[in-house]
Design a protein around this motif. Structure first.
Motif, mmCIF file in Angstrom:
data_model
loop_
_atom_site.group_PDB
_atom_site.id
_atom_site.type_symbol
_atom_site.label_atom_id
_atom_site.label_comp_id
_atom_site.label_asym_id
_atom_site.label_seq_id
_atom_site.Cartn_x
_atom_site.Cartn_y
_atom_site.Cartn_z
ATOM 1 N N TRP A 111 45.182 36.730 49.505
ATOM 2 C CA TRP A 111 44.030 36.407 48.682
ATOM 3 C C TRP A 111 42.747 36.808 49.393
ATOM 4 C CZ3 TRP A 111 41.906 31.000 47.171
ATOM 5 C CH2 TRP A 111 41.055 31.147 46.068
ATOM 6 N N VAL A 158 42.275 38.824 51.963
ATOM 7 C CA VAL A 158 42.093 40.211 52.352
ATOM 8 C C VAL A 158 42.057 41.126 51.132
ATOM 9 C CG1 VAL A 158 43.060 42.112 53.661
ATOM 10 C CG2 VAL A 158 43.157 39.797 54.570
ATOM 11 N N VAL A 159 42.992 40.868 50.228
ATOM 12 C CA VAL A 159 43.112 41.796 49.107
ATOM 13 C C VAL A 159 42.106 41.490 48.005
ATOM 14 C CG1 VAL A 159 44.686 42.768 47.419
ATOM 15 C CG2 VAL A 159 45.529 42.078 49.660
ATOM 16 N N ASP A 160 41.899 40.213 47.763
ATOM 17 C CA ASP A 160 40.960 39.861 46.708
ATOM 18 C C ASP A 160 39.609 39.559 47.321
ATOM 19 O OD1 ASP A 160 39.527 38.935 44.655
ATOM 20 O OD2 ASP A 160 40.789 37.223 44.203
ATOM 21 N N ALA A 161 38.686 40.438 47.082
ATOM 22 C CA ALA A 161 37.397 40.318 47.751
ATOM 23 C C ALA A 161 36.569 39.179 47.199
ATOM 24 C CB ALA A 161 36.623 41.613 47.632
ATOM 25 N N GLY A 162 37.072 38.517 46.155
ATOM 26 C CA GLY A 162 36.359 37.367 45.620
ATOM 27 C C GLY A 162 35.999 36.389 46.712
ATOM 28 N N ASP A 194 33.030 37.969 49.459
ATOM 29 C CA ASP A 194 31.603 37.815 49.189
ATOM 30 C C ASP A 194 31.313 36.541 48.422
ATOM 31 O OD1 ASP A 194 31.269 40.079 46.348
ATOM 32 O OD2 ASP A 194 32.470 38.321 46.678
ATOM 33 N N VAL A 213 31.898 36.744 42.535
ATOM 34 C CA VAL A 213 30.831 37.545 41.952
ATOM 35 C C VAL A 213 29.535 36.779 41.773
ATOM 36 C CG1 VAL A 213 31.944 39.438 40.783
ATOM 37 C CG2 VAL A 213 32.070 37.148 39.819
ATOM 38 N N ASN A 214 29.658 35.497 41.455
ATOM 39 C CA ASN A 214 28.439 34.739 41.198
ATOM 40 C C ASN A 214 27.543 34.678 42.420
ATOM 41 O OD1 ASN A 214 29.364 34.240 38.654
ATOM 42 N ND2 ASN A 214 30.542 32.477 39.361
ATOM 43 N N THR A 217 27.055 36.960 44.795
ATOM 44 C CA THR A 217 26.236 38.153 44.955
ATOM 45 C C THR A 217 25.263 38.281 43.787
ATOM 46 O OG1 THR A 217 28.110 39.311 44.052
ATOM 47 C CG2 THR A 217 27.717 39.538 46.408
ATOM 48 N N SER A 260 31.138 44.101 49.441
ATOM 49 C CA SER A 260 32.323 44.233 48.614
ATOM 50 C C SER A 260 32.458 45.624 48.010
ATOM 51 C CB SER A 260 32.317 43.173 47.535
ATOM 52 O OG SER A 260 31.264 43.408 46.646
ATOM 53 N N GLU A 301 25.984 42.419 37.745
ATOM 54 C CA GLU A 301 26.602 42.820 39.008
ATOM 55 C C GLU A 301 27.951 43.495 38.757
ATOM 56 O OE1 GLU A 301 27.607 39.568 41.523
ATOM 57 O OE2 GLU A 301 28.936 40.877 42.667
ATOM 58 N N ARG A 351 39.874 35.806 35.945
ATOM 59 C CA ARG A 351 40.297 36.525 37.146
ATOM 60 C C ARG A 351 41.817 36.573 37.222
ATOM 61 N NH1 ARG A 351 36.727 37.993 40.963
ATOM 62 N NH2 ARG A 351 37.651 38.664 42.915
ATOM 63 N N TYR A 370 44.264 39.921 37.337
ATOM 64 C CA TYR A 370 45.409 40.263 38.188
ATOM 65 C C TYR A 370 46.655 40.469 37.354
ATOM 66 C CZ TYR A 370 42.844 39.853 42.481
ATOM 67 O OH TYR A 370 41.963 40.087 43.490
#
Lengths: 714, 477
Positions: A659, A661-665, A668, A671-672, A674, A692, B151, B294, B298
Motif C-alpha cells: 500500500w 510503496v505502490v499506492d502513492a495515496g 503524499d 489527493v486531498n 496536495t 507523486s 489536481e 479508490r 484498484y
C-alpha cells in the motif's frame, strides 16, 4: 427419461419467491405473515420434491432419472451449458433432506426468532429462504457451473446469516472468517472446474461420468489426481475439513436454527455430496481418494478430541459436526460412497435435532450457552430433554438408532477395504463421540442446576428466592419449536432402518437405491442407446457381489480384460472378492459391529462415570492432564497458528509494503492533501514538486525501459 | 457515400455534441434546458446506425472500418455514454457542474472512443485517443472549484501526455518498419520479417504496447488511476473507468492481433507478466483501501488484468470473451459508480466506505442494486461478471496459459473480499440517523434499474451477446 407433471425448477423457485416476498414486502407485513410465507415456500418445495421423487421411484431402477432443461444458459461455440436440473436417487435423497429438514427449521425459527423486530424478522426469513433456494440448486444442478451457482449462493447466505446479529462484533468477525476460508476452497474448486472442462470438454456430471470410462485409474499423481484434489480442497472449505475447518466453530455466532440448517444438516455436507456426485471421476484418482480418507479420519479424530473439553454447548455440537463430516469424507475416500451419503442423511436428522434442542435450552436460559452454567434441566424442559436424548443416543452409535447403521457401514467399509489404521482412528473417534455427547447431555440436563445462581446474581440478585423465581421463567419449547424437535427425534430413531446391512438380514435398501447414482455411466448406458459406451463391459456384470469396491473397480476398468485392484497397493480392495469370501466377511462384519457397540457403550459409560456420577473426578483428571487439557481447550492453537503464519504476514505485506510503496495515496497523504497545497499556494506547478507525479512518471518510464529492454536484450 | 456510412455513428454523436454546445451557448441564464436529452438522442441514433451497418463492413476514407468488431464496441461505448448521461442529470445540478460543457465533452469523448475502435491507421488511432483523452482530462477537473478534482485532472493530463509521447514514438518506428501507418501495410511488413525482426520492429511494438497499457491502466503504468478516479466527479469516474478502457482494449486488440499477429508468441510472453502483475497489484492494494472510489479504481486495474488475459489467450473463444467482458464489466461498473454518485451530497461526495453504513436501512433499493453491481464485479454467479470471468479463464486454460488462469482465479476470488466489504457496510450495520441520501429523480432510477437488469440478463442469458461478440470478432481476425 421420465415425464412428470410438476417441473423440477419449481423446487428452488418456490423458496426464491419466498425470498423475494420477504425481501420486498418484509418490512410492511407483520411477523406472522412473513414467517408463514417463508414456511410455505420451503414446505411447497418439499411437496414438489416429494411428488417428483415419487414419480422417480415408480420407474425401473435403470431409468431413475428426471432431467429438465430450464433454458440454455450458454450455448455458443464449443461451450454448451444448459441450466439443467436432474433428479436421480442421490439427488432425490438430498433434495428431500434439504427441503424437509429445511421446512422443519423454518417452522422452528418462527418461534425462536420471535423477539426480533419486524423488519429484522423478515430479513432473517428472506436470507433463510434464499439459502434454501441456492441449496436446492446445488443439489439439483446437472453440471458443475449450475452447482457452482448454488455453491456460491449458499456461501453468501451462510455469511449473511452468521453475521445476522452484526451488532455483536464476534458475529461479524465470524462471518468474515467463514467467508475468507471459503474463498480458498472456491478458488480450488474453480481451478478444478477449468481443468475438467479442458480435459473432458464438458461439465455435465453425466457426460463426465461417461468419459471416465475411457480412462484408467491413475497410478501416478497425474492430471486427474490434481483435478480431483482441487475439487476436494473446495470441499474442505465448504465442509469444514482440515485444514479449512476453522470457520465452522466460529460460525456458531449465528442464530441457532441457522447452525442447525446450514452448519449441520445441509450446506456443510455439500462437499460430501459433490464427491458422491462425481464418484466415477474420483475413483480414477486413488491417490486423491487416499488423501480424502486420511484427511477425513484425521478431522474426525481431531474435532472429537476438541469437542471433549469445550464448554459452550453450540461449540461442542460444532466440533461434533466437523467430526461427523470427517466420517463422511472417510467413507468417500475409501470408496464407500453409499456409506458416506447414508451418514450424511442420518446425521442431518440427529444433528439438526440436537442443534434445535440446544437452541431450546439457550432460549429457555435467555441466551446462556455455557454448559457450566446449565445442569438439571431434565425436569424443567422435558420435551427438549427427551428429544435431545434420542439424538445423543443416535450419534453415539447405539443400535438400532440412525447413527449406528450409517457409522457402522463406514467403519466396516473402511476395514473391509484394508485401511486398518484409518479404521482404528474411526473407532477411537466413535468412542470419543459417545463420550463427549453424553458429557454434553449430563452437563446440560443432569447434575446440579447451576443456572439459577449465575443468573440470579446477574439479573435479579434477590437472595434465597432466586431458585424459585427463576424456575418460573423456564419454559419448555413452544409448539412451533417442539413439533420440529419431535419429528426430528422420530427421524433420529428410525432413519437408519433404510440401511440395515445384509449381515443383519437387512435389505440395505438405501444402498440399492443410491448405487446407480454413483456409477451413472453404467446406468446411463441403457438410457442413451446411442452413446458409445452403450454395452456394459462384461466385468461389470460379474463383480458387484463384493460390494462397492469390486463394482467400482470393475466399472472403472471396464475396458480391460482383467480387472485388477484400483491401485491395490494403496489399499483399495482387490476386485476379486469371491462368493466364498463373502461368508467369512459376514462373520467379520458382525464381529466388528459388536465391537463398535461395545465401544459406544464404553464411551457412554465413561461419560456417565465422570460427568454424572462423579463430577469431581473429572476435575481431578483435568488437573492431572492440565497440559493436554489446555491444548484441547485452545483447539490445538490452530487459529493462533493461522493468524501468525498466514493472516499477519499478509496483512503486513498488504498494508505496509504494497500500500505504502505502490499506492502513492500514502506518499503524499492522498489527493486531498496536495489539493490543499494547490488551493493555498495557488501555483499549479507546485503539484509536480509534491513528488507523486514524479514517482508516477518514473514508474511509467521504468516500465518503458523494462519493455524495450526485454525485447532488445534478447 | 460509403465513406460517410462508415463514420455514421461517430458523425451522429458529433452532431449531437455540437447541438449541446449550441444549446448551451444560446441558453438564457437561469433557463433550464434538457441538454442531456440531446446527448441521449445522439447516442441512441449512433446505436441505431451501428445496427444498420451490421454485417455491411463499410470502409470510410480508407482508415475507418465499420466492421462488426468496431460496431460492437461502438454500441458498448454508446451504452456507457447513455448510462452516464442518465446518472448525470441530478448530479450535475447538485454539484454545480457546468452542464453544457459537461455533456459536450462527454459526447466528444464518446466519439473518440468509437473512432479508436474503428480506426485502421495508427495515426488515426492516435488522433482518436487524443480526442477521447483530452475530453476526459477536462471532465476530470470540470468542477473548477474543487481542488482534488483539479489536481487529479492535472496529474492525469501530465502522465497521459507522457504516455502519448511513447505511443507516438511507437507509431514513428512502425512507419520506419513499413513505410506506412496503415495497419495492413504494417502487418505485411512484419509478416515478411517475422523470422528475424529487427530492433525497429521491437521498438515499435514495445512502445505501442506501453501506450495501450497506460490507457487500460495496466501495472506498472497504472499509477495515475487511483488519483484520477478518486478526484474526478463520481459520474465521470464511472464513465472513464469503463469507456476509456473499452476503447483502449478495442484498439489494443485490433493493433496487436492484426499488425503484430506474426509476433504473437513474443508479445504474449511479456503481456502475461504484465497481466499477472496487474491482477495482483489491483487486488492486493484494493483490499487495503477505505475509500470506495479508490477501491473501485484498484478494482478496475484488476479488471484490466483480466481483459489482458483475454487478449493473451486470444483463441476463438478468447477474443469474443474480451468483448463480452467489456460489456459486462461496463454495465456493472458504471452502475456501481452511479450508486456512489446518488448517495453523495454536496458536502459528502468523496465516496468514503463509511458513507455506505446502513444504506439498506435508509435506501433499500439502492443497497440492493449496489450489491448486484459489486457481486457481478466480483464474479458471483448468476451475475454477468461470473460468465465473463468464466469465459476469459476458460480461454486461458484452453490455450495453455495455466499460470495466468490460476493467478486470475486466485485474484478474482480475493477481490470479492473488497466488494463484499461494501455489501457488509450496507447490510450489516445500522446507523440510520447519519445517512441522508438526497432525493434522486426518475431518470437516474431508470438508469440504475436498466444497468441491474443488464447485469442479470448477461449473467443468465449471455448466449445472444456471446454470439454477437463471436460474430463481430470473426469479421476482422
Amino acid at each position: 427419461m421420465v415425464g412428470t407433471s410438476v417441473p423440477l425448477a419449481l423446487i428452488p423457485l418456490l423458496p426464491f419467491a419466498g425470498f423475494l416476498f420477504n425481501g420486498v414486502f418484509g418490512r410492511k407485513v407483520s411477523k406472522s405473515v412473513s414467517g408463514l410465507v417463508a414456511c410455505l415456500a420451503v414446505g411447497g418445495a418439499f411437496v414438489v420434491a416429494a411428488l417428483n421423487v415419487w414419480s422417480l421411484v415408480q420407474q425401473p431402477v435403470e431409468q431413475r432419472i428426471i432431467e429438465q432443461t430450464v433454458f440454455w444458459w450458454i450455448s455458443s461455440g464449443d461451450l454448451q451449458l444448459p441450466l439443467q436440473f436432474r433428479l436421480d436417487p442421490l439427488g432425490a435423497l438430498m433434495v428431500l433432506v434439504v427441503s424437509g429438514i429445511g421446512t422443519l427449521i423454518h417452522v422452528y425459527s418462527t418461534a425462536y426468532m420471535h423477539e426480533e423486530a419486524d423488519g429484522e424478522y423478515a430479513r432473517y426469513f428472506s436470507y433463510l429462504n434464499l439459502f434454501a433456494a441456492f441449496m436446492l440448486v446445488l443439489v439439483l444442478g446437472a453440471n458443475f457451473p449450475v452447482m457452482f451457482v448454488g455453491w456460491e449462493g449458499v456461501g453468501l447466505c451462510s455469511y449473511l446469516l452468521i453475521g445476522f446479529w452484526f451488532k455483536k462484533k464476534s458475529a461479524s468477525d465470524a462471518g468474515k472468517k467463514a467467508f475468507v476460508v471459503n474463498r480458498i476452497g472456491d478458488f480450488a474448486f474453480l481451478i478444478g472446474m477449468f481443468m475438467a472442462f479442458k480435459e473432458f470438454g464438458t461439465l455435465d456430471f453425466l457426460a463426465i461420468a461417461e468419459k471416465t470410462t475411457l480412462y484408467q485409474p491413475e497410478v501416478t499423481f497425474g492430471l486427474l489426481s490434481v483435478m480431483t484434489l482441487m475439487f476436494f480442497v473446495g470441499a474442505t472449505g465448504k465442509s469444514a475439513q482440515i485444514p479449512l475447518y476453522v470457520w465452522l466453530p466460529d460460525a456458531m455466532e449465528g442464530p441457532t436454527p441457522v447452525s442447525a440448517l446450514i452448519h449441520a444438516a445441509t450446506m456443510v455436507t455439500a462437499g460430501v455430496y459433490m464427491i458422491g456426485r462425481n464418484a466415477d471421476l474420483f475413483s480414477l484418482a486413488p491417490q486423491t481418494m487416499l488423501i480424502i480418507a486420511t484427511i477425513g479420519a484425521l478431522t474426525a479424530l481431531m474435532a472429537a478430541t476438541i469437542g471433549l473439553v469445550q464448554n459452550d454447548i453450540k461449540r461442542v455440537l460444532a466440533y461434533s459436526t466437523v467430526s461427523q463430516l470427517g466420517y463422511m469424507f472417510l467413507a468417500m475416500g475409501v470408496g464407500a460412497f453409499t456409506g458416506g451419503i447414508f451418514h450424511l442423511y442420518t446425521h442431518a436428522f440427529f444433528k439438526a435435532l440436537m442443534f434445535l434442542g440446544s437452541g431450546a435450552v439457550i432460549h429457555a436460559l435467555h441466551g446462556e450457552q455455557d454448559m457450566r452454567k446449565m445442569g438439571g434441566l431434565k425436569q424443567h424442559l422435558p420435551i427438549t430433554f427427551w428429544t435431545f436424548l434420542m439424538g445423543t443416543i443416535a450419534i453415539a452409535g447405539v443400535p438400532p438408532l440412525a447413527g449406528f447403521f450409517s457409522k457402522d457401514e463406514i467403519l466396516w467399509k473402511t476395514f473391509e477395504s484394508g485401511h486398518t489404521v484409518l479404521w482404528v482412528v474411526g473407532m477411537i473417534t466413535a468412542f470419543l463421540t459417545a463420550t463427549y455427547m453424553f458429557r454434553l447431555l449430563y452437563m446440560t440436563f443432569y447434575c446440579e442446576p447451576k443456572w439459577a445462581h449465575s443468573h440470579g446474581h446477574g439479573s435479579h440478585g434477590h437472595g434465597s428466592n432466586v431458585d424459585h423465581a427463576h424456575e418460573a421463567h423456564l419454559h419448555d419449547a413452544p409448539p412451533a419449536m417442539a413439533i420440529p424437535l419431535m419429528i426430528l427425534a422420530v427421524g433420529a430413531v428410525l432413519a437408519g432402518l433404510v440401511g440395515v446391512p445384509h449381515a443383519l438380514n437387512g435389505s440395505n435398501r438405501i444402498e440399492a437405491f443410491l448405487e446407480p447414482s454413483f456409477h451413472p455411466a453404467r446406468a446411463g448406458a441403457t438410457m442413451f442407446p446411442g452413446s458409445t459406451h452403450a454395452v456394459p463391459s462384461p466385468q461389470a456384470d460379474v463383480a458387484p457381489a463384493a460390494g462397492d469396491h469390486a463394482a467400482q473397480a470393475a466399472d472403472t476398468h471396464g475396458e480391460m480384460t482383467v480387472a485388477p485392484a484400483v491401485g491395490g497397493e494403496h489399499g483399495l480392495a482387490p476386485a476379486g472378492h469371491g462368493a466364498e469370501a463373502a461368508h467369512a466377511d459376514t462373520a467379520t462384519e458382525l464381529g466388528l459391529m459388536a465391537l463398535s457397540v461395545v465401544v459406544a457403550l464404553a464411551g457412554i459409560g465413561l461419560a456417565t462415570y465422570f460427568f454424572k456420577s462423579n463430577p469431581q473426578k473429572a476435575d481431578q483428571v483435568q488437573q492431572s492432564f492440565a497440559g493436554v487439557h489446555r491444548v484441547l481447550l485452545n483447539k490445538y492453537y490452530v487459529d493462533e497458528f493461522y493468524d501468525a503464519v498466514v493472516v499477519q504476514p499478509i496483512k503486513r505485506t498488504s498494508e505496509r509494503l504494497l500500500w505504502k510503496v505502490v499506492d502513492a495515496g500514502v506518499i503524499d497523504g492522498a489527493v486531498n492533501g496536495t489539493g490543499f497545497i494547490v488551493r493555498t499556494g495557488g501555483a499549479i506547478m507546485r503539484l509536480v514538486q509534491t513528488g507523486s507525479v514524479r514517482v508516477y512518471a518514473a514508474s511509467v518510464f521504468v516500465g518503458v525501459l523494462v519493455v524495450i529492454g526485454y525485447y532488445l536484450a534478447r | 457515400m460509403d465513406n460517410l456510412q462508415a463514420i455514421m455513428p461517430m458523425l451522429i454523436v458529433t452532431l449531437a455534441a455540437m447541438a449541446t454546445m449550441l444549446a448551451e451557448a444560446f441558453r438564457r441564464k437561469d433557463e433550464r434546458m434538457p441538454i442531456g436529452g440531446l446527448g441521449v438522442i445522439g447516442l441512441v441514433g449512433a446505436i441505431a446506425a451501428a445496427g444498420l451497418l451490421w454485417d455491411r463492413n463499410a470502409v470510410g476514407f480508407g482508415v475507418i472500418q465499420a466492421d462488426n468488431f468496431s460496431l460492437f464496441v461502438t454500441v458498448v461505448v454508446a451504452v456507457i455514454g447513455l448510462f452516464t448521461i442518465m446518472f448525470s442529470s441530478e448530479v450535475v445540478e447538485r454539484e454545480g457542474i457546468p452542464s453544457g460543457e459537461y455533456y459536450t465533452l462527454t459526447l466528444f469523448s464518446v466519439v473518440g472512443m468509437m473512432m479508436m475502435a474503428s480506426a485502421t491507421d495508427l495515426l488515426v488511432i492516435f488522433i482518436a485517443l487524443e480526442i477521447m483523452s483530452i475530453a476526459v482530462y477536462v471532465l476530470t477537473g470540470i468542477k473548477r472549484t474543487d481542488a482534488a478534482g483539479t489536481e487529479a485532472s492535472f496529474k492525469y493530463f501530465l502522465l497521459g501526455s507522457f504516455s502519448s509521447a511513447f505511443f507516438l514514438y511507437g507509431i514513428a518506428f512502425s512507419y520506419a518498419v513499413s513505410g506506412s501507418t496503415r495497419l495492413d501495410a504494417l502487418s505485411t511488413a512484419i509478416a515478411q520479417s517475422a523470422s528475424a525482426p529487427g530492433p525497429m520492429v521491437w521498438l515499435a511494438m514495445g512502445l505501442l504496447l506501453v501506450g495501450f497499457a497506460f490507457k487500460v491502466s495496466a501495472v506498472p503504468f497504472h499509477m495515475w488511476t487511483p488519483d484520477a478516479y478518486e478526484g474526478a466527479p463520481t459520474v465521470v469516474t464511472g464513465f472513464m473507468s469503463t469507456g476509456v478502457k473499452a476503447a483502449a482494449v478495442a484498439a489494443f486488440l485490433r493493433v496487436f492481433l492484426s499488425a503484430f499477429e506474426p509476433l504473437r508468441g513474443d508479445w504474449t510472453q511479456l503481456l502475461t507478466w504484465i497481466a499477472m502483475l496487474t491482477m495482483v497489484v489491483g487486488t492486493v492494494v484494493g483490499v487495503a483501501q477505505t475509500n470506495v472510489k479508490r477501491m473501485l479504481a484498484y478494482s478496475s486495474i484488476a479488471h484490466a488484468g483480466y481483459l489482458l488475459a483475454g487478449i493473451i489467450a486470444a483463441s476463438a473463444i478468447g477474443k469474443s470473451a474480451v468483448l463480452f467482458y467489456l460489456a459486462s464489466y461496463a454495465v456493472a461498473n458504471v452502475g456501481a459508480f452511479g450508486v456512489i454518485a446518488f448517495i453523495a451530497t454536496r458536502e459528502r461526495n468523496t465516496g468514503e466506505l463509511t458513507d455506505f453504513t446502513g444504506l439498506w436501512y435508509a435506501k433499500p433499493m439502492l443497497a440492493v442494486l449496489m450489491a448486484v453491481f459489486l457481486l457481478s464485479l466480483g464474479g458471483f454467479p448468476p451475475m454477468a461478471g461470473f460468465i465473463a470471468k468464466w469465459y476469459i479463464f476458460a480461454a486461458a486454460v484452453n490455450e495453455g496459459f495455466y499460470t495466468l488462469a490460476i493467478v486470475g482465479v486466485l485474484t478474482s476470488v480475493v477481490s470479492v473480499f473488497f466488494y463484499l466489504r461494501i455489501v457488509v457496510m450496507m447490510f450489516m450495520s445500522s446507523n440510520k440517523a447519519e445517512l441522508e441520501v438526497p432525493p434522486f429523480g426518475i431518470v437516474g432510477t431508470l438508469g440504475l434499474a436498466l444497468a441491474a437488469i443488464a447485469t442479470f440478463y448477461l449473467g443468465i442469458l449471455p448466449t445472444r451477446l456471446i454470439d454477437l461478440a463471436t460474430q463481430s470478432i470473426s469479421t476482422i481476425f
